[in-house]
Design an enzyme around this catalytic site. Structure first.
Site, short mmCIF file in Angstrom:
data_model
loop_
_atom_site.label_atom_id
_atom_site.label_comp_id
_atom_site.label_asym_id
_atom_site.label_seq_id
_atom_site.Cartn_x
_atom_site.Cartn_y
_atom_site.Cartn_z
N CYS A 1 75.70 72.79 13.70
CA CYS A 1 76.43 73.93 13.15
C CYS A 1 77.94 73.68 13.20
O CYS A 1 78.50 73.36 14.24
CB CYS A 1 76.09 75.18 13.95
SG CYS A 1 77.18 76.58 13.60
N CYS B 1 79.64 76.24 15.78
CA CYS B 1 79.28 76.32 17.20
C CYS B 1 80.35 75.68 18.07
O CYS B 1 81.07 74.75 17.65
CB CYS B 1 77.96 75.61 17.43
SG CYS B 1 76.52 76.72 17.38
N HIS C 1 74.95 81.05 18.55
CA HIS C 1 74.60 80.77 17.15
C HIS C 1 73.62 81.80 16.60
O HIS C 1 73.52 82.00 15.39
CB HIS C 1 73.97 79.37 17.09
CG HIS C 1 73.65 78.89 15.73
ND1 HIS C 1 74.61 78.39 14.85
CD2 HIS C 1 72.47 78.84 15.06
CE1 HIS C 1 74.03 78.03 13.72
NE2 HIS C 1 72.74 78.28 13.82
N ASN D 1 80.27 88.18 5.08
CA ASN D 1 79.09 87.97 4.23
C ASN D 1 77.94 87.69 5.19
O ASN D 1 77.93 86.64 5.82
CB ASN D 1 79.26 86.77 3.30
CG ASN D 1 80.35 87.00 2.29
OD1 ASN D 1 80.53 88.11 1.82
ND2 ASN D 1 81.12 85.96 2.01
N SER E 1 77.07 80.88 4.13
CA SER E 1 76.73 79.44 4.18
C SER E 1 76.26 79.02 5.57
O SER E 1 75.88 77.88 5.76
CB SER E 1 77.96 78.63 3.76
OG SER E 1 79.00 78.89 4.69
N HIS F 1 75.69 81.28 11.79
CA HIS F 1 76.49 81.52 13.01
C HIS F 1 77.31 82.80 12.78
O HIS F 1 77.97 82.94 11.75
CB HIS F 1 77.42 80.33 13.30
CG HIS F 1 77.99 80.40 14.67
ND1 HIS F 1 77.55 79.61 15.70
CD2 HIS F 1 78.95 81.21 15.19
CE1 HIS F 1 78.22 79.93 16.80
NE2 HIS F 1 79.08 80.89 16.51
N HIS G 1 79.90 85.25 12.07
CA HIS G 1 81.33 85.05 11.75
C HIS G 1 81.70 85.94 10.58
O HIS G 1 80.85 86.51 9.90
CB HIS G 1 81.57 83.59 11.36
CG HIS G 1 80.97 83.23 10.05
ND1 HIS G 1 79.61 82.95 9.90
CD2 HIS G 1 81.50 83.16 8.81
CE1 HIS G 1 79.37 82.69 8.63
NE2 HIS G 1 80.48 82.82 7.93
N GLN H 1 85.30 86.34 7.56
CA GLN H 1 86.47 85.64 7.05
C GLN H 1 87.62 86.63 6.94
O GLN H 1 87.42 87.85 6.89
CB GLN H 1 86.17 85.04 5.67
CG GLN H 1 85.10 83.97 5.71
CD GLN H 1 85.06 83.20 4.40
OE1 GLN H 1 86.09 82.76 3.88
NE2 GLN H 1 83.88 83.06 3.84
#
Ligand code: H2U
Ligand code: ZN
Length: 358
Positions: A53, A56, A123, A163, A171, A174, A176, A178
């Site tokens: 990943c 990670c 993760h 997203n 994509s 994990h 997250h 933006q």
């Protein structure tokens, strides 16, 4: 035709005063058969650490940088940013002068910086599976980034968005989000400011303060709330289970929150995303984002700003059937079958304990 109009059975349009747009509502067709695409549900069973990943802790990212062994959140500049931080300026006037090309082909250079914000070193968690203090830590990270950019950059606007789920083009599983910081005000916030400004000029009040009052008077679209925030399916929702988290008080941005408001926002994000996952017993995909004061506001933008978050989830009927905004919805206007009130009923009816933690 006699009889009274029935919102739960008669086709109608609803107006979104935030974006000055309409949505077609067809409550009478919720039972239509579906033989179209079935989405794959997330397999689940992810490891707490994945050596492949890019996000990670301790791993090497695609272009070579090595992630620190972070223990809570982790922010890095996107290796594939959508905007460049340094480039020659470009502004071609879209003025109405007699040069047709100049009048119709209007472009402007726009610079900026994109960030990736990892919510957790683990993760295999998502916001509904994190604790409220851990989500509060994510809010602190968002606030620190907003504050840093507000003081260090002349760029105009920071769009924080997540997203979630492969069906939303995410994509990497994990946890997250933006944050894109750009020198121009993007179209969606610009549309909202135009509406907030004209509403304020006409009525002398804030559209979102007034809307929060309306929804609290008759809470048929509120799905969960606490002292500082409401989570509701907006009267004009487009996506089947779209929701809006709205501050109950007129607060402009993350940096203006009291500690109590921050705790309450973390609490409400937790409660809403648990209900989302419980709806179809799956990790509920969505795109969500924060709308708040620009980091470098002009004129009246700070006074007009009323912090809110939009959740746009694609799922329609279960974990594998998504809504498509196509056809009439691209050429005419968005359309929905399930009404906002029916969607709110469904979200309110699920359990508040996450189905994986029962
Ligand atoms: O090594 C990497 C992998 C992914 N990324 C960035 O992470 C982001 C992942 O976000 P999404 O899952 O929302 O696409 C994506 O924008 C991608 O560019 C890096 O910056 N470096
Ligand atoms: Zn990972």
């Amino acid at each position: 035709m006699t009889g009274t109009f029935d919102f739960n059975n008669d086709s109608h349009r609803r107006y979104n005063p935030l974006t000055d747009s309409w949505v077609l509502v067809s409550p009478h067709r919720t039972q239509r058969p579906w033989q179209g695409q079935q989405e794959k549900t997330s397999a689940g069973g992810l490891p707490e650490y994945d050596s492949a990943c890019y996000l990670c802790p301790g791993n090497t990212r695609a272009t070579g940088p090595v992630n620190p062994k972070y223990k809570s959140t982790f922010v890095f500049v996107n290796d594939y940013a959508a905007v460049k931080v340094d480039q020659p300026p470009y502004e071609q006037s879209g003025s109405g002068d007699d040069d047709l090309k100049a009048r119709l082909l209007h472009a402007q250079g726009t610079r900026g910086t994109c960030f990736v914000i990892c919510f957790s070193p683990k993760h295999n968690v998502t916001l509904p599976l994190m604790s409220v203090p851990e989500i509060e830590n994510v809010l602190e990270t968002w606030t620190a980034l907003y504050d840093k950019l507000k003081t260090e950059t002349t760029f105009r606007y920071l769009q924080i968005f997540e997203n979630k789920g492969a069906v939303m083009g995410c994509s990497n599983p994990h946890p997250h989000c933006q944050a894109w910081c750009i020198e121009t005000l993007p179209s969606e916030p610009a549309k909202e400011f135009t509406s907030l400004r004209s509403y304020n000029a006409k009525h002398g009040t804030c559209l979102l303060c007034d809307y929060a009052k309306v929804e609290q008077q008759d809470p048929i679209r509120i799905v969960v709330q606490n002292e500082s925030f409401l989570a509701l399916v907006p009267f004009w929702a487009v996506w089947p289970f779209e929701t809006l988290i709205l501050a109950k008080s007129h607060t402009a941005s993350l940096v203006d929150f009291s500690p109590k408001q921050k705790t309450d926002l973390a609490d409400l994000i937790h409660k809403l995303t648990i209900r989302y996952d419980n709806l179809f017993q799956t990790s509920f995909p969505y795109s969500m984002g924060l709308h708040q004061a620009p980091i470098n506001p002009v004129e009246d933008e700070t006074q007009l700003s009323h912090f809110h978050m939009h959740f746009y989830p694609p799922l329609l009927r279960g974990a594998t059937v998504r809504k498509f905004l196509v056809g009439f919805e691209m050429l005419g206007e968005p359309q929905r079958d399930l009404t906002a009130e029916q969607a709110a009923d469904r979200i309110r009816a699920v359990e508040e304990v996450h189905y994986l933690l029962k």
